[in-house]
Write a protein that holds these residues in place. Sequence first.
Motif, PDB file in Angstrom:
ATOM      1  N   ILE A 110      -8.986  62.883  14.724  1.00  0.00           N
ATOM      2  CA  ILE A 110      -8.946  61.425  14.629  1.00  0.00           C
ATOM      3  C   ILE A 110     -10.027  60.791  15.497  1.00  0.00           C
ATOM      4  N   ALA A 111     -10.219  61.344  16.700  1.00  0.00           N
ATOM      5  CA  ALA A 111     -11.221  60.788  17.619  1.00  0.00           C
ATOM      6  C   ALA A 111     -12.639  61.079  17.163  1.00  0.00           C
ATOM      7  N   GLY A 112     -12.860  62.259  16.582  1.00  0.00           N
ATOM      8  CA  GLY A 112     -14.216  62.666  16.235  1.00  0.00           C
ATOM      9  C   GLY A 112     -14.662  62.324  14.833  1.00  0.00           C
ATOM     10  N   SER A 113     -13.728  62.169  13.906  1.00  0.00           N
ATOM     11  CA  SER A 113     -14.108  62.000  12.504  1.00  0.00           C
ATOM     12  C   SER A 113     -14.873  60.711  12.199  1.00  0.00           C
ATOM     13  N   PRO A 114     -14.588  59.552  12.850  1.00  0.00           N
ATOM     14  CA  PRO A 114     -15.408  58.377  12.530  1.00  0.00           C
ATOM     15  C   PRO A 114     -16.898  58.614  12.779  1.00  0.00           C
ATOM     16  N   PHE A 115     -17.228  59.259  13.909  1.00  0.00           N
ATOM     17  CA  PHE A 115     -18.636  59.547  14.175  1.00  0.00           C
ATOM     18  C   PHE A 115     -19.190  60.556  13.173  1.00  0.00           C
ATOM     19  N   VAL A 116     -18.450  61.654  12.952  1.00  0.00           N
ATOM     20  CA  VAL A 116     -18.950  62.719  12.083  1.00  0.00           C
ATOM     21  C   VAL A 116     -19.131  62.214  10.659  1.00  0.00           C
TER      22      VAL A 116
END
Length: 393
Positions: free
Chosen positions: A226-232
């Motif tokens: 959840i924390a990393g997926s917006p950036f990725v």
Amino acid sequence: MNLRTVMILGALSAFGPLAIDFYLPAFPAMAQAFATDERQIQTTLAVYFLGLSIGQLAYGPAADRFGRRKPLLFGVGLFTLASLACAYAPNLQTLVMARFVQALGGCAGMVLSRAIVSDKCDAVASAKVFSQLMLVMGLAPILAPMLGGALVNVAGWQSIFLSLSLFSAAALLAVVLGLPESLPAHVPRQPLSGALRQYLRLARDPLFIGHALTGGVAIAGMFAYIAGSPFVFIKLYGVPAEHYGWLFGINAAGFILVAQFNARLLSRRPPGWLLVRAVWVYLLAGLALLMVSALHPAALWPLLLPLFVCIASLGCIIPNASACAMNGQGARAGSASALLGCLQFSVAAMAAALVGVLHDGSAVPMSLVISLCGLLVVSVALLTRRRQAKAPA
């Protein structure tokens, strides 16, 4: 347990995750509104995790002392008011404080829904109900980012928190009208003065802690995603922000389908048996995700395949780990549910923070944290299984 009760409990359980997933697409708009950057807006996510962890510890003893219904009504009411405060926050500092209070209210549904299931069901039946709750809870990450993105574009970021307030007010009415007290009258009420002693007893129970950590570390992997997926998805691979919710929703759909399949499997196998096999699927998919990330593929789809398997496997891990941890807790089910949730979200908060600390402009930090969670999940699950096999019948 009837369908109406399951639906109400599912809505209550969804409060915590919904208040996370719903506002993720609003980060850029909120950063612009408060004249700051998205990293500062992420503070509102971190403080929400903190509130979820701390708040659950208060609701557990309260539920064992006063029953499930009164603390639940208080928490849902608090969430409603705090959501309004978030919508009308004049500055970022006020928003951060309101998000903390919102988490303190939202965690009531998470703690008390597990306690209510434990009041009414044995281990296998609890695992089935928890799997059914995954269906309701799983709709939140499917619908929330898409609806959140649409609301931000049409009515601004404040509309997200106003919608959360309306949702919680409706849930409050549902509790008042359709959810009676579940703690039997003959079960002795636990004094608040013994709360710390009760938590210490649970902390010394290796089977409870083992199953709680198995589920908690698995959830930590989800929060790393959840924390990393917006950036990725958006920044690294150029997925339009309005399409982010679709990718998020596909993974959530896998989570739901596996949870429903798990409910069927429970008619043939106990939750502990399914748990120790599902954790291996999670680990192998996590390692595959890390390997693909290290190759820095030009396209997104090679990452999506192992990521989908990771998130889907949680539909088997989370309900079975929760059922095993809550099994046989009886009069202290509220405290057990609270400690279970506190452990889960404390570990999840650390995983989400670690993704930010390791940020290097690639998908590797997110993938690394997910794979590390997989290694820990397998280790804890196997150790707990061995202890359970050695425990006297």
